[in-house]
Design an enzyme around this catalytic site. Sequence first.
Site, mmCIF file in Angstrom:
data_model
loop_
_atom_site.group_PDB
_atom_site.id
_atom_site.type_symbol
_atom_site.label_atom_id
_atom_site.label_comp_id
_atom_site.label_asym_id
_atom_site.label_seq_id
_atom_site.Cartn_x
_atom_site.Cartn_y
_atom_site.Cartn_z
ATOM 1 N N GLN A 51 0.843 -1.201 0.000
ATOM 2 C CA GLN A 51 0.000 0.000 0.000
ATOM 3 C C GLN A 51 0.877 1.248 0.000
ATOM 4 O O GLN A 51 1.166 1.821 1.036
ATOM 5 C CB GLN A 51 -0.915 -0.028 1.232
ATOM 6 C CG GLN A 51 -1.996 0.984 1.228
ATOM 7 C CD GLN A 51 -2.998 0.766 0.104
ATOM 8 O OE1 GLN A 51 -3.236 -0.353 -0.330
ATOM 9 N NE2 GLN A 51 -3.574 1.833 -0.379
ATOM 10 N N PHE A 52 1.291 1.708 -1.187
ATOM 11 C CA PHE A 52 2.167 2.874 -1.275
ATOM 12 C C PHE A 52 1.488 4.148 -0.793
ATOM 13 O O PHE A 52 2.162 5.094 -0.373
ATOM 14 C CB PHE A 52 2.693 3.071 -2.698
ATOM 15 C CG PHE A 52 1.708 3.704 -3.636
ATOM 16 C CD1 PHE A 52 1.703 5.084 -3.815
ATOM 17 C CD2 PHE A 52 0.787 2.932 -4.330
ATOM 18 C CE1 PHE A 52 0.796 5.675 -4.674
ATOM 19 C CE2 PHE A 52 -0.110 3.512 -5.182
ATOM 20 C CZ PHE A 52 -0.108 4.889 -5.364
ATOM 21 N N THR A 53 0.175 4.186 -0.794
ATOM 22 C CA THR A 53 -0.526 5.411 -0.398
ATOM 23 C C THR A 53 -0.329 5.750 1.079
ATOM 24 O O THR A 53 -0.628 6.866 1.494
ATOM 25 C CB THR A 53 -2.033 5.328 -0.703
ATOM 26 O OG1 THR A 53 -2.591 4.214 -0.004
ATOM 27 C CG2 THR A 53 -2.282 5.178 -2.190
#
Length: 107
Positions: A51-53
């Site tokens: 989850q890069f966010t």
Amino acid sequence: MILLGVGKEDTSQVAAAMAEKVANLRIFEDEQGKMNRSLLDVKGSALVVSQFTLYGDARGQRRPSYIAAAAPELAKGLYRSFRRRFASWEFLWATSLSGHDVRGAGE
């Protein structure tokens, strides 16, 4: 569910240490109702999702910046380092790398 964010300064050692930390966090109740048991203690299961966010920074702006997030190729390698360390314990797990199918233990 474990949402794994990877930063551009992270290393494979950091990823392995995070897997160790997550597996051993005492977040489950014991017989006295106190949070004294880890995922390993309860022989639980986990879904690990890239989850890069989690690295989104919207301070002072309306559009988040992801400059602190690792580039996709680095992130994939670090995600795999986390997954390898996490897979060394005997509990059910599955992973999901953005854009890929979910895979289970032993696959």
